[in-house]
Scaffold this active site. Sequence first.
Site, PDB file in Angstrom:
ATOM      1  N   CYS A  19      50.324 -53.117 -40.787  1.00  0.00           N
ATOM      2  CA  CYS A  19      51.698 -53.405 -41.204  1.00  0.00           C
ATOM      3  C   CYS A  19      52.672 -52.401 -40.605  1.00  0.00           C
ATOM      4  O   CYS A  19      53.873 -52.635 -40.596  1.00  0.00           O
ATOM      5  CB  CYS A  19      51.805 -53.435 -42.716  1.00  0.00           C
ATOM      6  SG  CYS A  19      50.970 -52.058 -43.481  1.00  0.00           S
TER       7      CYS A  19
ATOM      8  N   GLU B 266      53.732 -55.697 -50.574  1.00  0.00           N
ATOM      9  CA  GLU B 266      53.998 -55.037 -49.288  1.00  0.00           C
ATOM     10  C   GLU B 266      53.694 -56.073 -48.225  1.00  0.00           C
ATOM     11  O   GLU B 266      52.572 -56.567 -48.156  1.00  0.00           O
ATOM     12  CB  GLU B 266      53.112 -53.791 -49.191  1.00  0.00           C
ATOM     13  CG  GLU B 266      53.538 -52.846 -48.107  1.00  0.00           C
ATOM     14  CD  GLU B 266      52.607 -52.946 -46.926  1.00  0.00           C
ATOM     15  OE1 GLU B 266      52.921 -53.751 -46.019  1.00  0.00           O
ATOM     16  OE2 GLU B 266      51.598 -52.226 -46.900  1.00  0.00           O
TER      17      GLU B 266
END
Lengths: 505, 505
Positions: A282, A245
Amino acid sequence: MNVVTTVDPRDGRRSATDLTETDEARLETIVGQASRATRWLSGLGRLGRADLLDAIAASLEARRVDLVAAAEAETGLAHARLDQELTRAAVQFRMFGDVLRDGAYVEAAIDHAADTPLGRGPDVRRMLVPLGPVAVFGASNFPFAFSVAGGDTAAALAAGCPAVLKAHPSHPLTSHASAAAISSAVRDLGGPEGVVAAVYGEQAGRSLVRHSAIRAAALTGSVNAARAIQAAIDERPDPIPLYAELSSVNPIVVLPDAAADRGDQIAEGLFASFTASGGQLCTKPGLAFIPTDRGGDRLVDSLREKVATSGGTVLLNERIRDAYETRATEFERAGARVSARPQVDPGAGFTAAPRLLEVDLPGLNAELADECFGPLMVVVRYHDAAELDAALNAVPPSLTGSVHRGPGDDADVVRRLVDVLSARAGRIVFDGYPTGVRVSWAQHHGGPWPSTNAVHTSVGATSIRRFLRPLAWQDAPAWVLPEELRDDYSAIPRRVDGRLTPAVE
Amino acid sequence: MNVVTTVDPRDGRRSATDLTETDEARLETIVGQASRATRWLSGLGRLGRADLLDAIAASLEARRVDLVAAAEAETGLAHARLDQELTRAAVQFRMFGDVLRDGAYVEAAIDHAADTPLGRGPDVRRMLVPLGPVAVFGASNFPFAFSVAGGDTAAALAAGCPAVLKAHPSHPLTSHASAAAISSAVRDLGGPEGVVAAVYGEQAGRSLVRHSAIRAAALTGSVNAARAIQAAIDERPDPIPLYAELSSVNPIVVLPDAAADRGDQIAEGLFASFTASGGQLCTKPGLAFIPTDRGGDRLVDSLREKVATSGGTVLLNERIRDAYETRATEFERAGARVSARPQVDPGAGFTAAPRLLEVDLPGLNAELADECFGPLMVVVRYHDAAELDAALNAVPPSLTGSVHRGPGDDADVVRRLVDVLSARAGRIVFDGYPTGVRVSWAQHHGGPWPSTNAVHTSVGATSIRRFLRPLAWQDAPAWVLPEELRDDYSAIPRRVDGRLTPAVE
């Protein structure tokens, strides 16, 4: 042996720890223990592992004060945020306990022997089984929820896979204390060494994913980190999956009637979302598309004032602070005007000021559409929703895309935006903000490259799928089968002869 | 433009076809059409696509005589086998029709907004959506079931992904006719060009997976083919998944009491399994572990006699025939004794003789434990089941592992074998043979590297998962959601607030 050091980002002070970087001999021992622990973990069964996960959650919470204090000193993140993050880590372990008790995640399926258009078909039974020991790379920005005690670890243990955790160099002591908290719960249940272990140092990380006993790797980090790990994996004779990720811009579109209708409220939400945790998330919105009209102007004015009157934030480490300052300068050079940037005393630590930049369409270029890790957001002013298609297609695919609509905004425009965002994001947020990812059954935290490198999620119940593989049994005697695949078992949902049969309670 | 040629393996005759290798301009057109077709295919919805798949199955069956004749002339496989394989191809399309009507494959999940230990959680809904256009590489050995009209195509179309098919050079005319049969069904339902298209030539295959619009690739082929395709994918800025089904040895263990109890029957089964379709099956048993005792001796004698009195088989193409002869010679040099090898007139085509080789434990080495594509099997004689662990761990991981037991064989020995095989195979077969893979809901056709490169199946209902990605909607208005995620929809199983709710019929 290299001593591991820790740095307090609040004052930049570096100290030696009692930890050392993990050398090859120690790594071999740890991975050997992890391999041997597979049988114990698998032997616990679903319900036994659910109890283990609950015990781990309790063990983390019992050490809350010490863990949060360690993380505060190593990350500079606010106490309240870290306290909440520890709760989230515990919630994640408990959620996987629920997943295990539910049991549908094994995808049990039974096709009894039957006549088919291709002749007599044998009895075939399938379910998902653990992959074996996995490597988990901790993130800088979540010392609990995406690190040693994070969701990848919880998902791996739930799946039945021992986890060897590469501690992030930004928070070695927090990592060590987290591993100790988990190991304590394992020991209390009679478990062996190796169910969970932490390793330290970049070289150890590379050696870990090259080790033949490691069956998968998970990472929350940068594209560069993913490339380095993939390069190490590529040295193996047998490829293993890397679930990474990575980088995400998370565009937000504010439609004209939303700006007119609740511009102040949206300004407040955007400000909180891009500056929370120093913008080191993120899911931080990096781009906000705001109309060039009176509602949009008012919204931007309000946002600008909030940023201008805000203070600095301690960033996670020196590298991240330096990268943030460099990127921010690049963004300004790339054609964005500074909309707001408070003066902040940097002090001795890694403090940085938030930045609000602004650009008018069609002036959004590739540099400005890229990720800047830290408290920076680019406001993109547009005249007409028709401009948004091309603009959004120039933004790198992301974990999320968001749309704010007002009662007067055209439904067709919204549908069109959703189509564009759906192709380039993993989660579409309406009238909200991408930060604050809910940990739940339906969550998806993933998206097209470069936001992730795989079609999996790293948050939510289905993230367990990453650490499982299918296995089928053909014409097997009942006593060889896992209990979930025996005819008389009814405690979990199964697909029998093509029909889904719910669990009998 | 290079003309595509076809070769009849029965007589080695090469002929020009009306087809040409797909150049870059044509490829661009085809992929462009595939991209545009995504909307139509997705817009059909699950039930519309189910009807499409049924229509494709009917279209293939309506052209059965011509398709089977084309495949016979290009593969040399027996008429009955090809006839059955066409049925299998139709069955696969129809199975995915059932999968679509069932609807559980979208994994619909709804978490309503709720208070959580982390504060108010938003409404989150998740389901799987199509990846977009995919590339499918046809196999040499299944001109229907793993080629243009194969399971990968059926799974991709079911998922809602247009498929661009790289035709295998061994059967271009069969591929062309298969694509025409599918396209005809698409046209009859009003579909556009590009839902399915075939491309020809190695260069076209490489360009295809490098094309930015292609979102995944599937291959049934060799490790070398997978490496070449992966190398082309690695040239992309954005990685895409490659689902590759590759090389497999498929060890079979016959325990002493099984050999004593039904040695003749097992000899017959082994012979059929390793010689069927010229041994050109990814599930062909390459190694059979047979005890060194009277039962084992009788079994091997019986097997030897069957092989010695059998005839030759036409192999698929010259390259495969040559590779088979070379490998067989290498196997003999690697220490195996020839147990049976009939003399066969090679004729003008690509005929080869089956070979039965034999080696005694501990003489099984890495060369003999590797795959030989074609009608060759190595009998490995063992004295004691305790020898089998180490021997099986020296066999490359495979799609399958099989155990034959008799009433007198020790259950603990069976359990131990299952443990060893489970770690190194994707399907464990009891008292049977790995060939003849059932097409069904619970099937798994996959396994650890080098049998596949991914933790997915390429046969069975769950193979659709390869062409889907998760997408989540947060706080979305109902009118934006796919119908499967609206509150009032009840036609498919869904997970609502963590609980599995069956479909209401």
